[in-house]
Write a protein that holds these residues in place. Structure first.
Motif, PDB file in Angstrom:
ATOM      1  N   PRO A   1       0.795  -1.233   0.000  1.00 14.10           N
ATOM      2  CA  PRO A   1       0.000   0.000   0.000  1.00 14.10           C
ATOM      3  C   PRO A   1       0.831   1.289   0.000  1.00 14.10           C
ATOM      4  N   ASP A   2       2.136   1.228   0.394  1.00 13.99           N
ATOM      5  CA  ASP A   2       2.942   2.447   0.394  1.00 13.99           C
ATOM      6  C   ASP A   2       3.499   2.765  -0.994  1.00 13.99           C
ATOM      7  N   THR A   3       3.136   1.973  -2.001  1.00 18.19           N
ATOM      8  CA  THR A   3       3.552   2.247  -3.382  1.00 18.19           C
ATOM      9  C   THR A   3       2.849   3.493  -3.898  1.00 18.19           C
ATOM     10  N   LYS A   4       3.590   4.346  -4.603  1.00 19.79           N
ATOM     11  CA  LYS A   4       3.016   5.551  -5.208  1.00 19.79           C
ATOM     12  C   LYS A   4       2.437   5.179  -6.581  1.00 19.79           C
ATOM     13  N   LEU A   5       1.163   5.482  -6.787  1.00 22.69           N
ATOM     14  CA  LEU A   5       0.466   5.113  -8.015  1.00 22.69           C
ATOM     15  C   LEU A   5       0.349   6.320  -8.939  1.00 22.69           C
ATOM     16  N   ILE A   6       0.795   6.169 -10.193  1.00 25.26           N
ATOM     17  CA  ILE A   6       0.716   7.249 -11.182  1.00 25.26           C
ATOM     18  C   ILE A   6       0.004   6.729 -12.426  1.00 25.26           C
ATOM     19  N   PHE A   7      -1.181   7.274 -12.707  1.00 23.26           N
ATOM     20  CA  PHE A   7      -1.862   7.026 -13.975  1.00 23.26           C
ATOM     21  C   PHE A   7      -1.376   8.070 -14.982  1.00 23.26           C
ATOM     22  N   VAL A   8      -1.188   7.652 -16.232  1.00 19.81           N
ATOM     23  CA  VAL A   8      -0.822   8.586 -17.296  1.00 19.81           C
ATOM     24  C   VAL A   8      -1.771   8.339 -18.464  1.00 19.81           C
ATOM     25  N   GLY A   9      -2.590   9.320 -18.793  1.00 21.03           N
ATOM     26  CA  GLY A   9      -3.535   9.158 -19.892  1.00 21.03           C
ATOM     27  C   GLY A   9      -4.296  10.435 -20.156  1.00 21.03           C
ATOM     28  N   ASP A  10      -4.892  10.546 -21.352  1.00 17.76           N
ATOM     29  CA  ASP A  10      -5.628  11.768 -21.688  1.00 17.76           C
ATOM     30  C   ASP A  10      -7.070  11.743 -21.211  1.00 17.76           C
ATOM     31  N   ALA A  11      -7.524  10.610 -20.655  1.00 15.92           N
ATOM     32  CA  ALA A  11      -8.886  10.501 -20.102  1.00 15.92           C
ATOM     33  C   ALA A  11      -9.949  10.925 -21.109  1.00 15.92           C
ATOM     34  N   THR A  12      -9.651  10.739 -22.384  1.00 19.11           N
ATOM     35  CA  THR A  12     -10.554  11.159 -23.458  1.00 19.11           C
ATOM     36  C   THR A  12     -11.190   9.931 -24.080  1.00 19.11           C
ATOM     37  N   MET A  13     -12.465   9.733 -23.810  1.00 16.85           N
ATOM     38  CA  MET A  13     -13.164   8.538 -24.276  1.00 16.85           C
ATOM     39  C   MET A  13     -14.663   8.786 -24.127  1.00 16.85           C
ATOM     40  N   SER A  14     -15.442   7.803 -24.506  1.00 14.18           N
ATOM     41  CA  SER A  14     -16.871   7.880 -24.238  1.00 14.18           C
ATOM     42  C   SER A  14     -17.117   7.679 -22.744  1.00 14.18           C
ATOM     43  N   PRO A  15     -18.004   8.439 -22.134  1.00 12.38           N
ATOM     44  CA  PRO A  15     -18.313   8.237 -20.713  1.00 12.38           C
ATOM     45  C   PRO A  15     -18.773   6.828 -20.396  1.00 12.38           C
ATOM     46  N   TYR A  16     -19.397   6.134 -21.392  1.00 12.96           N
ATOM     47  CA  TYR A  16     -19.845   4.762 -21.165  1.00 12.96           C
ATOM     48  C   TYR A  16     -18.677   3.859 -20.785  1.00 12.96           C
ATOM     49  N   GLU A  17     -17.490   4.126 -21.361  1.00 11.04           N
ATOM     50  CA  GLU A  17     -16.326   3.273 -21.116  1.00 11.04           C
ATOM     51  C   GLU A  17     -15.909   3.284 -19.639  1.00 11.04           C
ATOM     52  N   ILE A  18     -16.253   4.345 -18.939  1.00 11.30           N
ATOM     53  CA  ILE A  18     -15.901   4.461 -17.527  1.00 11.30           C
ATOM     54  C   ILE A  18     -17.012   3.928 -16.637  1.00 11.30           C
ATOM     55  N   LEU A  19     -18.244   4.187 -17.025  1.00 12.98           N
ATOM     56  CA  LEU A  19     -19.363   3.991 -16.112  1.00 12.98           C
ATOM     57  C   LEU A  19     -20.163   2.714 -16.336  1.00 12.98           C
ATOM     58  N   GLN A  20     -19.967   2.029 -17.472  1.00 11.20           N
ATOM     59  CA  GLN A  20     -20.853   0.914 -17.779  1.00 11.20           C
ATOM     60  C   GLN A  20     -20.070  -0.345 -18.119  1.00 11.20           C
ATOM     61  N   ALA A  21     -20.504  -1.485 -17.606  1.00 11.47           N
ATOM     62  CA  ALA A  21     -19.905  -2.773 -17.962  1.00 11.47           C
ATOM     63  C   ALA A  21     -20.188  -3.084 -19.423  1.00 11.47           C
ATOM     64  N   GLY A  22     -19.228  -3.711 -20.093  1.00 13.52           N
ATOM     65  CA  GLY A  22     -19.397  -4.084 -21.491  1.00 13.52           C
ATOM     66  C   GLY A  22     -19.175  -2.964 -22.473  1.00 13.52           C
ATOM     67  N   ALA A  23     -18.779  -1.777 -22.005  1.00 12.32           N
ATOM     68  CA  ALA A  23     -18.667  -0.620 -22.892  1.00 12.32           C
ATOM     69  C   ALA A  23     -17.237  -0.280 -23.266  1.00 12.32           C
ATOM     70  N   ALA A  24     -16.263  -1.120 -22.890  1.00 15.65           N
ATOM     71  CA  ALA A  24     -14.882  -0.880 -23.334  1.00 15.65           C
ATOM     72  C   ALA A  24     -14.864  -0.853 -24.851  1.00 15.65           C
ATOM     73  N   ILE A  25     -14.025  -0.004 -25.423  1.00 11.31           N
ATOM     74  CA  ILE A  25     -14.123   0.284 -26.845  1.00 11.31           C
ATOM     75  C   ILE A  25     -13.699  -0.872 -27.736  1.00 11.31           C
ATOM     76  N   ASP A  26     -12.842  -1.786 -27.233  1.00  8.61           N
ATOM     77  CA  ASP A  26     -12.362  -2.845 -28.113  1.00  8.61           C
ATOM     78  C   ASP A  26     -12.545  -4.260 -27.561  1.00  8.61           C
ATOM     79  N   TYR A  27     -13.253  -4.407 -26.442  1.00  8.00           N
ATOM     80  CA  TYR A  27     -13.608  -5.749 -25.976  1.00  8.00           C
ATOM     81  C   TYR A  27     -14.709  -5.624 -24.912  1.00  8.00           C
ATOM     82  N   HIS A  28     -15.255  -6.753 -24.469  1.00 10.12           N
ATOM     83  CA  HIS A  28     -16.364  -6.732 -23.512  1.00 10.12           C
ATOM     84  C   HIS A  28     -15.814  -6.864 -22.090  1.00 10.12           C
TER      85      HIS A  28
END
Length: 389
Positions: free
Chosen positions: A298-325
């Motif tokens: 838990p003492d590991t420092k976590l760094i996400f790197v990304g533009d966070a630019t996508m359809s909102p469904y990809e974040i909020l809904q199951a099965g909505a990933a853009i290239d797989y289920h």
């Protein structure tokens, strides 16, 4: 013409030499290939590029230099269809764009299944069938605020699903850093400790011990002083992130140099149930996200790197990933990461002044408890201060 091409390869940081360039000219003089731009591409890559790690740089330089050259020298060449379709899309008025219906993810999937059963031929333009151009939410090179892109290239960043084979490339850890400022910003996150075997000369202790020993040399050793900060970096790759490759590679290379205890994984758009470390083998060598969560303390420092630019469904809904289920929504996985690693940030290469206009960025910022920072020197410094608390 080829001399300028040679210098463009040098500017693209491809280690090509005069000897290799002369070999290419000799091959052309002996007519080992026909008068084909495709054949020349493979011959040039074979003679000039000696390491497959530079293939992507070569492709970009080649495409930039020879863009449109086939049409220029062929007076019978027709105007490419995709140019005409994209030009037609630009002629839509604001009122026509406003009339385009936004289906929603569930209705899109249901409507697509229906069209796949009914459609018997290729279509161009229009607003109903799967095709190119027009305002239909299915196909590519058209204009629609939400759709499923099938083939072609993206442009409006509004697709909620993409059906095509997508191959991404790994970020180059050996990229030459143009400035040391990134490293300086990362150095704010330091916590040194002496670890390992006593294999480093302790100069101050040796001087004191020698003085106390009436001048007889008394050498003292100590463990090496190392930065014991542990970093887990999760990198968005492919799609819209291709626009930011240079800065991401600079950050990645600097981080690998500064943090000896750093691990990394790739994801696309949002984290789901698996991650990977090699984009060429992303389907064969996957790492279950649950295993990654359990692997690091838990003492590991976590760094996400990304533009966070996508359809909102990809974040909020199951099965909505853009290239797989995906079985679970991306938001659930983000919450698991932030609960497991209390010290975390998200670095975004998109300009901070446009964040408020993208719904997906707003959702990610909320998931990150507003710990999102721009990928600038000032943003890096702010992010490192947050991680060092």
């Amino acid at each position: 013409m080829l001399i300028d091409f040679f210098f463009m390869l040098k500017e693209a940081k491809i280690p090509v030499s005069i000897k290799e360039f002369l070999l290419l000219l000799e091959a052309l003089e002996k007519e080992v290939i026909g008068p084909s731009l495709d054949d020349f591409y493979y011959l040039a890559r074979l003679t000039l590029v000696k390491d497959e790690a530079h293939f992507d740089k070569f492709d970009r330089a080649f495409g930039m230099y020879f863009k449109g050259i086939a049409a220029v020298f062929d007076d019978k060449a027709a105007i490419p269809l995709d140019w005409l379709l994209k030009r037609a899309a630009k002629d839509l008025s604001a009122a026509e764009r406003a009339l385009i219906e936004k289906f929603g993810y569930d209705k899109l999937a249901e409507r697509l299944q229906q069209l796949l059963k009914e459609q018997k031929e290729r279509h161009e333009g229009g607003s109903k069938w799967i095709g190119t151009g027009g305002t239909s939410p299915f196909g590519n090179s058209g204009v629609n605020p939400e759709g499923i892109r099938i083939g072609g290239e993206g442009g409006n960043r509004s697709a909620v699903k993409i059906w095509e084979t997508r191959t991404y490339r790994d970020y180059d850890t050996a990229r030459e850093i143009g400035t040391r400022n990134i490293k300086v910003a990362l150095r704010r996150l330091r916590k040194f400790a002496r670890q390992g075997a006593h294999d480093e000369l302790a100069l101050d202790a040796t001087i004191r011990a020698t003085a106390n020993n009436a001048g007889y040399l008394d050498i003292k050793m100590q463990p090496e002083r190392r930065n014991n900060i542990k970093i887990l970096m999760l990198l968005d790759v492919g799609g819209t992130m291709d626009e930011h490759i240079q800065r991401i590679e600079e950050l990645f290379s600097a981080a690998k140099s500064e943090f000896k205890n750093m691990e990394f994984y790739y994801f696309h758009n949002c984290v789901y149930d698996y991650l990977w470390r090699n984009n060429q083998r992303k389907h064969a060598e996957r790492f279950a996200t649950w295993d990654v969560l359990r692997k690091y303390s838990p003492d590991t420092k976590l760094i996400f790197v990304g533009d966070a630019t996508m359809s909102p469904y990809e974040i909020l809904q199951a099965g909505a990933a853009i290239d797989y289920h995906n079985k679970e929504a991306g938001a659930e996985w983000l919450q698991r990461f932030t609960r497991m690693f209390p010290s975390y940030i998200w670095l975004n290469p998109e300009p901070e002044n446009i964040w408020e206009y993208r719904q997906s960025i707003a959702i990610i910022r909320q998931q990150m408890d507003n710990r999102m920072y721009p990928l600038t020197l000032e943003g890096l410094e702010r992010g490192m201060r947050t991680l060092s608390k």
